[in-house]
Design an enzyme around this catalytic site. Sequence first.
Site, mmCIF file in Angstrom:
data_model
loop_
_atom_site.group_PDB
_atom_site.id
_atom_site.type_symbol
_atom_site.label_atom_id
_atom_site.label_comp_id
_atom_site.label_asym_id
_atom_site.label_seq_id
_atom_site.Cartn_x
_atom_site.Cartn_y
_atom_site.Cartn_z
ATOM 1 N N LYS A 112 0.829 -1.218 0.000
ATOM 2 C CA LYS A 112 0.000 0.000 0.000
ATOM 3 C C LYS A 112 0.856 1.258 0.000
ATOM 4 O O LYS A 112 0.553 2.217 -0.701
ATOM 5 C CB LYS A 112 -0.923 0.020 1.216
ATOM 6 C CG LYS A 112 -2.065 -0.954 1.110
ATOM 7 C CD LYS A 112 -3.086 -0.708 2.207
ATOM 8 C CE LYS A 112 -4.240 -1.680 2.086
ATOM 9 N NZ LYS A 112 -5.147 -1.595 3.218
ATOM 10 N N LYS A 197 -6.262 -10.000 -5.353
ATOM 11 C CA LYS A 197 -7.470 -10.375 -4.612
ATOM 12 C C LYS A 197 -8.640 -9.427 -4.916
ATOM 13 O O LYS A 197 -8.421 -8.288 -5.334
ATOM 14 C CB LYS A 197 -7.156 -10.450 -3.115
ATOM 15 C CG LYS A 197 -7.522 -9.252 -2.311
ATOM 16 C CD LYS A 197 -7.400 -9.451 -0.812
ATOM 17 C CE LYS A 197 -7.693 -8.098 -0.163
ATOM 18 N NZ LYS A 197 -7.776 -8.075 1.268
ATOM 19 N N LYS A 200 -12.115 -4.647 -1.626
ATOM 20 C CA LYS A 200 -13.134 -3.608 -1.701
ATOM 21 C C LYS A 200 -12.544 -2.216 -1.789
ATOM 22 O O LYS A 200 -13.223 -1.288 -2.172
ATOM 23 C CB LYS A 200 -14.056 -3.697 -0.491
ATOM 24 C CG LYS A 200 -13.377 -3.404 0.830
ATOM 25 C CD LYS A 200 -14.420 -3.357 1.918
ATOM 26 C CE LYS A 200 -13.940 -3.964 3.211
ATOM 27 N NZ LYS A 200 -12.688 -3.402 3.704
HETATM 28 P P1 AMP Z 1 -11.039 -6.209 4.674
HETATM 29 O O1 AMP Z 1 -11.901 -6.066 3.463
HETATM 30 O O2 AMP Z 1 -9.589 -6.100 4.304
HETATM 31 O O3 AMP Z 1 -11.426 -5.389 5.827
HETATM 32 O O4 AMP Z 1 -11.232 -7.712 5.119
HETATM 33 C C1 AMP Z 1 -12.256 -8.191 5.976
HETATM 34 C C2 AMP Z 1 -12.193 -9.696 6.001
HETATM 35 O O5 AMP Z 1 -12.514 -10.231 4.717
HETATM 36 C C3 AMP Z 1 -10.804 -10.239 6.338
HETATM 37 O O6 AMP Z 1 -10.950 -11.407 7.125
HETATM 38 C C4 AMP Z 1 -10.220 -10.571 4.995
HETATM 39 O O7 AMP Z 1 -9.245 -11.587 5.086
HETATM 40 C C5 AMP Z 1 -11.457 -11.063 4.255
HETATM 41 N N1 AMP Z 1 -11.301 -10.824 2.809
HETATM 42 C C6 AMP Z 1 -11.222 -9.621 2.186
HETATM 43 N N2 AMP Z 1 -11.089 -9.773 0.868
HETATM 44 C C7 AMP Z 1 -11.078 -11.110 0.639
HETATM 45 C C8 AMP Z 1 -10.976 -11.920 -0.540
HETATM 46 N N3 AMP Z 1 -10.858 -11.374 -1.750
HETATM 47 N N4 AMP Z 1 -11.001 -13.260 -0.394
HETATM 48 C C9 AMP Z 1 -11.135 -13.813 0.817
HETATM 49 N N5 AMP Z 1 -11.249 -13.124 1.972
HETATM 50 C C10 AMP Z 1 -11.218 -11.782 1.882
#
Ligand code: AMP
Length: 347
Positions: A112, A197, A200
């Site tokens: 990042k 990945k 969001k």
């Molecule tokens: P975040 O969006 O980074 O706040 O992630 C929230 C949760 O969703 C965390 O446990 C991440 O590991 C999971 N997560 C986010 N994006 C993915 C993805 N593309 N595939 C699997 N898990 C995800």
Amino acid sequence: MTRVFSGVKPTGHLTLGNYLGAMRRWAEVDQHGSDALFCIVDLHALTVDHDPARVRRLSRQGATLLLASGLDPRLCTVFLQSHVDEHTRLSYLLECVATDGEMRRMIQYKEKAGRERERGGSVRLSLLTYPVLMAADILAYGADEVPVGDDQTQHVELARDLAVRFNHRYGHTFVVPKATPPQVAARVMNLQAPASKMGKSEDAGPGIVYLLDEPEVVRRKVMRAVTDSGSEVEYDREGRPGVANLLEILAACTGGNPESLSSVYHSYGALKKDTADAVVEVLRPVQARHRELCADPAYVEGVLREGAEKARAMARPIVDTAYRAIGLLPAHTDAHPEKPAVLNAAR
Ligand code: AMP
Ligand code: TRP
């Protein structure tokens, strides 16, 4: 009882990756049979350029979607990180246990910060210290397990290291947590760029399925997913990442196994169509419940208020113990009548 903690950042609209990699399991497994806390980690959303109104909006929407995905406030605790001061109180203590080298080694920081510098922007200090705040989120509750997608395992490892180090230096204070990645869909990939990945925080793109996308939009995104050269449906993550991603999504949605599903399909088109249908079906009840909850914002607010109270009561004694262990005097001597002599002697 096993204590479970996990969180999601309000940095963008929640995606199918969030749902299959994390939220669905929180609702289906973790909230049953363990003492679980789920948090919208809003302070983490301030580590990158942010718009205050958007963070507010996404925090409310994120909490609503956690409930829509099946978290039940009678079974678990749902709250916003910034409503419980213990997170930042503990984060500072852990900054005194972590090293700057450890922070700079974090893959997510390097990625990042690298992207930000390429754009000519500056990197917030909080982006560097982010994993310490995340460690505080986990350690403040004495969590044993942290169900996260596998992009977060390095951060949970750091939380383990800090817990062990703190306990070793200052006496046993923290439970040493472990990450529990899901069996399937630990990493849902971007449909247009299956090497990265489905995140969001990226700009809205045709490769990201959002939880609130209309069925037609979901279908279009899945049908247009990038597949690999060749036409055989094979499960090969390295060689055929696009097809492997579709197989994993389909497996996660239908309870199947990507390897065995690969032998069922003989064309990419059929695989895409079934994957699109499966995703639409998985999202349907979440979207319906989300609509209901949006019509009752007072209910969601009440859940968050009570959640924060419960969370505070759990974290407070653990963080207070850490304050004393590391060498800070309690503010009220009468709260600890067994040790008044210390303050008097110091005067
Ligand atoms: P975040 O969006 O980074 O706040 O992630 C929230 C949760 O969703 C965390 O446990 C991440 O590991 C999971 N997560 C986010 N994006 C993915 C993805 N593309 N595939 C699997 N898990 C995800
Ligand atoms: N860093 C996590 C992510 O980006 C979100 C998070 C913050 C978290 N604190 C946490 C996850 C504590 C689990 C436990 O996904």
